[in-house]
Design an enzyme around this catalytic site. Structure first.
Site, short mmCIF file in Angstrom:
data_model
loop_
_atom_site.label_atom_id
_atom_site.label_comp_id
_atom_site.label_asym_id
_atom_site.label_seq_id
_atom_site.Cartn_x
_atom_site.Cartn_y
_atom_site.Cartn_z
N CYS A 80 -0.32 11.22 25.22
CA CYS A 80 -1.59 11.14 25.90
C CYS A 80 -1.93 12.16 27.11
CB CYS A 80 -2.21 9.74 26.14
SG CYS A 80 -3.68 9.84 26.99
N CYS A 231 -10.10 14.53 25.17
CA CYS A 231 -8.83 14.25 24.75
C CYS A 231 -7.89 15.16 25.15
CB CYS A 231 -8.75 14.41 23.26
SG CYS A 231 -7.33 14.06 22.49
N1 LIG Z 1 -5.84 9.00 20.48
C1 LIG Z 1 -4.33 9.66 20.38
C2 LIG Z 1 -3.60 9.15 21.72
C3 LIG Z 1 -4.44 9.27 22.99
C4 LIG Z 1 -4.41 11.04 23.25
C5 LIG Z 1 -5.68 11.34 24.27
N2 LIG Z 1 -6.39 10.38 24.80
C6 LIG Z 1 -5.04 12.46 25.17
O1 LIG Z 1 -5.86 12.54 26.31
O2 LIG Z 1 -4.22 13.32 24.81
C7 LIG Z 1 -3.51 9.53 19.26
O3 LIG Z 1 -3.59 8.47 18.59
O4 LIG Z 1 -2.76 10.58 19.00
#
Ligand SMILES: N[C@H](CCC[C@H](N)C(=O)O)C(=O)O
Length: 325
Positions: A80, A231
């Site tokens: 993340c 994200c």
């Molecule tokens: N939902 C993503 C994880 C969080 C990634 C995101 N919040 C970031 O800042 O990279 C997954 O299941 O791969």
């Protein structure tokens, strides 16, 4: 009593729990349950969040701690980017260091404190790695990989798609701003995070608009969450695809990535067949929370105590100034 933090990177919001502060650590089922409960806005803990970041100790050389990522639906992700900036700030303050590594599922990542974005908004740079275009890494089936800027009949027509693992899975497409902001993103993101013949473990879907050279706007439907303000791995993966599509040979570029929650910077470098990716942006702590360890183990949030750090005001002033520029 146990302490948690409410944090965000570009308004991608999380709770942080440091397992090393507990008399007894939560087990994986309890962590999954806590993520689902505290992230759910219906439970009225600061209107929920996009997930739970769990900090633990690390025995890896140079690593000040380990980060695990639980999405709002309780699923665990390998990485993340926005969350890693906030965990880096937490560990930097805990151990009074500014440049170190954080252990994550697939790699020990280099992190560093950067100059505040503006007064009151700390910033960190985090390495995003490993990177793979291979179908087995995503995983992605029934499509030829590497998938770089190709149409896919079963997806939304008229668009070209790219797929990369950093190491969590990302599907990226560039288009006009109106379509970025349309319902198409939720439609495709929902389709590819239910049972489908392609992304058998789901995928984060990012729609992007090229505003100018090295200036992108990115909107993401996240696996395990849905639409988020930003994200981090998605914006970094999108920047990588953008630079690959606009360069032959080596490159070393800084990209400004705007998103519904603000703005981050990505540093994208290719030397031969090697990529180095870094994500730079805010690490804001909005609230401190206190809860009994018993309630934490049982995800009973009724008695949780919450205080405000005052940092969100500074961040919102930053956003206003962004919007006027
Ligand atoms: N939902 C993503 C994880 C969080 C990634 C995101 N919040 C970031 O800042 O990279 C997954 O299941 O791969």
């Amino acid at each position: 009593m146990a302490n948690l933090l409410k944090v965000h990177g570009s308004e991608n919001q999380f709770f942080i729990l440091d397992q090393t502060t507990l008399h007894q650590k939560l087990n994986d089922n309890e962590l999954k349950q806590l993520a689902q409960t505290i992230a759910d806005p219906k439970n009225n803990v600061l209107n929920g969040a996009d997930g739970l970041l769990v900090v633990d100790s690390s025995s890896h050389p140079g690593a000040l701690g380990k980060m695990r990522v639980f999405n709002a639906d309780g699923s665990e992700a390998s990485m993340c980017g926005n969350g890693l900036r906030t965990v880096s700030r937490y560990l930097a303050q805990k151990f009074n260091q500014t440049h170190f590594k954080v252990e994550t599922n697939d790699a020990d990542l280099d992190v560093q404190r950067e100059a505040d974005i503006v007064e009151g908004i700390p910033a960190f740079s985090v390495q995003i790695s490993p990177i793979s275009f291979d179908g087995k890494s995503l995983p992605l089936e029934n499509l030829k990989t590497p998938l770089i800027d190709q149409p896919v009949d079963d997806f939304i027509s008229g668009l070209e798609y790219s797929a990369v693992a950093v190491p969590n899975p990302h599907l990226i497409s560039f288009m006009g701003m109106d379509q970025v902001k349309s319902d198409d993103l939720v439609h495709l993101g929902t389709m590819l995070n239910k049972k489908n013949p392609y992304f058998t473990d789901g995928v984060n879907v990012s729609f992007a608009n090229v505003m100018d050279e090295n200036e992108l706007f990115v909107r993401t439907f996240e696996r395990g969450v849905g639409l988020t303000n930003a994200c981090g791995t998605g914006m970094t993966a999108t920047s990588l695809i953008y630079e690959i599509l606009t360069h032959d040979g080596d490159f070393d570029e800084l990209v400004n990535v705007y998103n519904p929650g603000g703005m981050v910077r990505t540093h994208i470098k290719r030397t031969g067949d090697q990529y180095e990716l870094h994500l730079i942006g805010n690490a804001t702590f909005t609230n401190k929370l206190t809860i009994s360890e018993d309630d934490l183990h049982n995800s009973n949030l009724n008695q949780i105590q919450i205080s405000d750090t005052g940092e969100e005001r500074d961040y919102q002033n930053f956003i206003k100034q962004l919007q006027t520029n």
